[in-house]
Design a protein around this motif. Structure first.
Motif, PDB file in Angstrom:
ATOM      1  N   VAL A 244       0.833  -1.212   0.000  1.00 49.11           N
ATOM      2  CA  VAL A 244       0.000   0.000   0.000  1.00 49.11           C
ATOM      3  C   VAL A 244       0.862   1.255   0.000  1.00 49.11           C
ATOM      4  CG1 VAL A 244      -1.597   1.352   1.402  1.00 49.11           C
ATOM      5  CG2 VAL A 244      -2.021  -1.073   1.038  1.00 49.11           C
ATOM      6  N   LYS A 245       1.897   1.282   0.821  1.00 49.57           N
ATOM      7  CA  LYS A 245       2.774   2.457   0.876  1.00 49.57           C
ATOM      8  C   LYS A 245       3.471   2.684  -0.463  1.00 49.57           C
ATOM      9  CE  LYS A 245       3.747   2.351   5.851  1.00 49.57           C
ATOM     10  NZ  LYS A 245       4.791   2.173   6.896  1.00 49.57           N
ATOM     11  N   GLU A 246       3.938   1.611  -1.077  1.00 52.65           N
ATOM     12  CA  GLU A 246       4.600   1.761  -2.369  1.00 52.65           C
ATOM     13  C   GLU A 246       3.608   2.166  -3.445  1.00 52.65           C
ATOM     14  OE1 GLU A 246       7.783   1.955  -4.922  1.00 52.65           O
ATOM     15  OE2 GLU A 246       7.716   1.772  -2.732  1.00 52.65           O
ATOM     16  N   MET A 247       2.380   1.651  -3.378  1.00 53.68           N
ATOM     17  CA  MET A 247       1.347   2.013  -4.346  1.00 53.68           C
ATOM     18  C   MET A 247       1.018   3.504  -4.264  1.00 53.68           C
ATOM     19  SD  MET A 247      -2.487   0.392  -4.699  1.00 53.68           S
ATOM     20  CE  MET A 247      -1.803  -1.278  -4.741  1.00 53.68           C
ATOM     21  N   ARG A 248       0.860   3.999  -3.046  1.00 52.29           N
ATOM     22  CA  ARG A 248       0.555   5.429  -2.877  1.00 52.29           C
ATOM     23  C   ARG A 248       1.720   6.299  -3.329  1.00 52.29           C
ATOM     24  NH1 ARG A 248      -2.396   5.405   3.095  1.00 52.29           N
ATOM     25  NH2 ARG A 248      -4.387   4.509   2.383  1.00 52.29           N
ATOM     26  N   ARG A 249       2.936   5.885  -3.010  1.00 50.02           N
ATOM     27  CA  ARG A 249       4.102   6.681  -3.399  1.00 50.02           C
ATOM     28  C   ARG A 249       4.234   6.754  -4.909  1.00 50.02           C
ATOM     29  NH1 ARG A 249       9.221   6.391  -5.062  1.00 50.02           N
ATOM     30  NH2 ARG A 249       8.956   4.182  -5.513  1.00 50.02           N
ATOM     31  N   LEU A 250       4.017   5.626  -5.584  1.00 51.15           N
ATOM     32  CA  LEU A 250       4.189   5.604  -7.034  1.00 51.15           C
ATOM     33  C   LEU A 250       3.076   6.376  -7.737  1.00 51.15           C
ATOM     34  CD1 LEU A 250       6.062   4.534  -9.209  1.00 51.15           C
ATOM     35  CD2 LEU A 250       4.660   2.472  -9.341  1.00 51.15           C
ATOM     36  N   VAL A 251       1.845   6.284  -7.233  1.00 50.56           N
ATOM     37  CA  VAL A 251       0.753   7.047  -7.836  1.00 50.56           C
ATOM     38  C   VAL A 251       1.014   8.546  -7.722  1.00 50.56           C
ATOM     39  CG1 VAL A 251      -1.690   7.647  -7.599  1.00 50.56           C
ATOM     40  CG2 VAL A 251      -0.996   5.255  -7.560  1.00 50.56           C
ATOM     41  N   VAL A 252       1.457   8.992  -6.546  1.00 51.33           N
ATOM     42  CA  VAL A 252       1.785  10.417  -6.359  1.00 51.33           C
ATOM     43  C   VAL A 252       2.933  10.821  -7.284  1.00 51.33           C
ATOM     44  CG1 VAL A 252       2.674  12.097  -4.697  1.00 51.33           C
ATOM     45  CG2 VAL A 252       0.911  10.482  -3.999  1.00 51.33           C
ATOM     46  N   TYR A 253       3.905   9.925  -7.445  1.00 48.09           N
ATOM     47  CA  TYR A 253       5.040  10.212  -8.325  1.00 48.09           C
ATOM     48  C   TYR A 253       4.575  10.386  -9.771  1.00 48.09           C
ATOM     49  CZ  TYR A 253      10.142  10.315  -8.252  1.00 48.09           C
ATOM     50  OH  TYR A 253      11.452  10.725  -8.253  1.00 48.09           O
ATOM     51  N   MET A 254       3.648   9.543 -10.217  1.00 53.22           N
ATOM     52  CA  MET A 254       3.164   9.648 -11.588  1.00 53.22           C
ATOM     53  C   MET A 254       2.367  10.933 -11.807  1.00 53.22           C
ATOM     54  SD  MET A 254       4.302   7.091 -13.293  1.00 53.22           S
ATOM     55  CE  MET A 254       5.797   7.210 -12.293  1.00 53.22           C
ATOM     56  N   VAL A 255       1.531  11.284 -10.821  1.00 56.91           N
ATOM     57  CA  VAL A 255       0.739  12.509 -10.963  1.00 56.91           C
ATOM     58  C   VAL A 255       1.642  13.734 -10.992  1.00 56.91           C
ATOM     59  CG1 VAL A 255      -1.016  13.947  -9.856  1.00 56.91           C
ATOM     60  CG2 VAL A 255      -1.312  11.474  -9.910  1.00 56.91           C
ATOM     61  N   LYS A 256       2.666  13.750 -10.140  1.00 54.75           N
ATOM     62  CA  LYS A 256       3.591  14.882 -10.134  1.00 54.75           C
ATOM     63  C   LYS A 256       4.362  14.989 -11.441  1.00 54.75           C
ATOM     64  CE  LYS A 256       4.501  15.376  -5.191  1.00 54.75           C
ATOM     65  NZ  LYS A 256       5.523  15.312  -4.112  1.00 54.75           N
ATOM     66  N   GLY A 257       4.544  13.863 -12.113  1.00 56.32           N
ATOM     67  CA  GLY A 257       5.270  13.888 -13.379  1.00 56.32           C
ATOM     68  C   GLY A 257       4.447  14.368 -14.548  1.00 56.32           C
ATOM     69  N   MET A 258       3.162  14.729 -14.305  1.00 54.29           N
ATOM     70  CA  MET A 258       2.308  15.179 -15.400  1.00 54.29           C
ATOM     71  C   MET A 258       1.790  16.605 -15.206  1.00 54.29           C
ATOM     72  SD  MET A 258       0.124  11.744 -16.360  1.00 54.29           S
ATOM     73  CE  MET A 258      -0.265  11.276 -14.665  1.00 54.29           C
ATOM     74  N   TYR A 259       2.358  17.311 -14.238  1.00 49.29           N
ATOM     75  CA  TYR A 259       1.984  18.715 -14.083  1.00 49.29           C
ATOM     76  C   TYR A 259       3.163  19.476 -13.478  1.00 49.29           C
ATOM     77  CZ  TYR A 259       1.612  18.892  -8.977  1.00 49.29           C
ATOM     78  OH  TYR A 259       1.894  18.904  -7.630  1.00 49.29           O
ATOM     79  N   THR A 260       3.139  20.785 -13.602  1.00 47.10           N
ATOM     80  CA  THR A 260       4.145  21.649 -13.008  1.00 47.10           C
ATOM     81  C   THR A 260       3.464  22.629 -12.068  1.00 47.10           C
ATOM     82  OG1 THR A 260       3.985  23.161 -14.872  1.00 47.10           O
ATOM     83  CG2 THR A 260       5.738  21.511 -14.953  1.00 47.10           C
ATOM     84  N   SER A 261       4.070  22.863 -10.914  1.00 48.54           N
ATOM     85  CA  SER A 261       3.475  23.765  -9.934  1.00 48.54           C
ATOM     86  C   SER A 261       3.544  25.210 -10.368  1.00 48.54           C
ATOM     87  CB  SER A 261       4.187  23.623  -8.578  1.00 48.54           C
ATOM     88  OG  SER A 261       5.569  23.882  -8.713  1.00 48.54           O
ATOM     89  N   GLY A 262       4.467  25.510 -11.255  1.00 46.58           N
ATOM     90  CA  GLY A 262       4.579  26.892 -11.696  1.00 46.58           C
ATOM     91  C   GLY A 262       3.807  27.134 -12.954  1.00 46.58           C
TER      92      GLY A 262
END
Length: 262
Positions: A244-262
Motif C-alpha cells: 500500500v505504501k509503495e502504491m501510494r508513493r508511485l501514484v503520487v510520483y506519476m501525478v507529479k510527473g504530469m503537471y508543473t506547480s509553476g
C-alpha cells in the motif's frame, strides 16, 4: 424542475472525462483482472464520469479540428493509464518475493496458470498475491485508486498535462529498486531458515558422508518451507502495508510527473 438540456460542448467534455476514468479503471488493480466483466468496468467508469462532469467546472477546450481533439483524447488516455498502471504494478512485489521463496524451497519449476491474470506464476507468489489482494479489498484500497483519478483533475485539468518523461522514468526506476528491497524483506524469513538448513546439511554431510544429503535435503526444504509459510501468515498484514505504501508513493510520483506547480 430538473433541467436535462446539454450542449455539444458538454458531450465532448464528458467524453474526455470518460476516457481518463475508463483508462484508469481498466488498468487499476481489482478491476484489471479477467474475473471482472467488461460491462461492470464500463458501467463504473461511466457513472464516475457522469458525476465528475456535473461537479467539475466546464472548460473551454481550444481545438480547431478532429485531429487536435484526438490528441487531447490520447493525452487523457495516457494520464489514466499511468495512474492505474502505477497502482497495479505494485502487485509484482509479492510475485517477486514468492519466486525467491520457491527458489529456496526447491519449487522454482512448479508453476501454475493464473486465469485472472492469464500468466504463469509461481505457487508461493500466487498464494501471497491472493492474500494481499484480499487484504487490500477488505481495507477498501480500491477506493484510493478511484479517489486518485478523481482528485487528479484538481492538479491536471483536461488538456493540461505536461509530461515530464525524465521524472516519470525516475519514478519507475525508484520503483524497481523498491521492488527488489521490499521483495527480499518479504522473503527474508524463508531465506534465513533455508540458510540455516543448508548449513546443517553441510555439517551432516561431513559427519556422516554415507548419507545422501541431496535426497534428504529436498524433502526437508519443502517441509521446512511449508512450515515457514504457515507461521508467516501472520505477517501478511505487514506485507500488504508495504504494498500500500509503495502504491501510494508511485501514484503520487506519476501525478507529479504530469503537471508543473509553476
Amino acid at each position: 424542475m430538473f433541467n436535462a438540456t446539454f450542449t455539444i460542448q458538454t458531450v465532448e467534455y464528458f467524453l474526455l472525462v470518460l476516457v481518463r476514468v475508463a483508462s484508469c479503471i481498466f488498468a487499476a488493480p481489482f478491476f484489471n483482472i479477467r474475473g471482472v466483466p467488461n460491462r461492470t468496468k464500463i458501467g463504473v467508469a461511466g457513472c464516475i464520469a457522469i458525476m465528475l462532469t456535473s461537479v467539475l467546472p466546464e472548460q473551454n477546450l481550444a481545438y480547431t479540428g478532429i485531429m487536435e481533439y484526438g490528441m487531447i483524447v490520447m493525452k487523457e488516455g495516457i494520464t489514466g493509464l499511468l495512474i492505474g498502471f502505477s497502482a497495479s504494478i505494485c502487485n509484482s512485489i509479492v510475485l517477486f518475493a514468492g519466486r525467491i521463496m520457491d527458489m529456496e524451497m526447491g519449487l522454482a519449476m512448479a508453476q501454475e496458470y493464473n486465469p485472472l491474470t492469464q500468466m504463469t506464476e509461481s505457487i508461493t507468489g500466487n498464494f501471497y498475491n491472493y492474500l494481499v489482494m484480499l487484504m487490500l479489498l477488505i481495507t477498501n484500497m480500491y477506493h484510493y485508486v478511484i479517489r486518485a483519478v478523481c482528485d487528479s483533475y484538481q492538479l491536471i485539468p483536461i488538456n493540461g498535462q505536461i509530461f515530464q518523461w525524465d521524472y516519470l522514468l525516475k519514478g519507475f526506476t525508484s520503483f524497481m529498486s523498491s521492488l527488489i528491497m521490499i521483495g527480499f524483506r518479504i522473503a527474508l524469513p524463508m531465506f534465513a531458515c533455508m540458510t540455516v538448513l543448508n548449513c546443517i546439511l553441510g555439517i551432516m554431510s561431513k559427519v556422516a558422508p554415507q548419507m545422501n544429503m541431496f535426497a534428504v535435503g529436498m524433502q526437508m526444504k519443502v517441509l521446512l518451507g511449508l512450515l515457514v509459510l504457515f507461521f508467516a501468515i501472520s505477517l501478511i498484514p505487514g506485507v500488504a502495508d508495504f504494498v500500500v505504501k509503495e502504491m501510494r508513493r508511485l501514484v503520487v510520483y506519476m501525478v507529479k510527473g504530469m503537471y508543473t506547480s509553476g
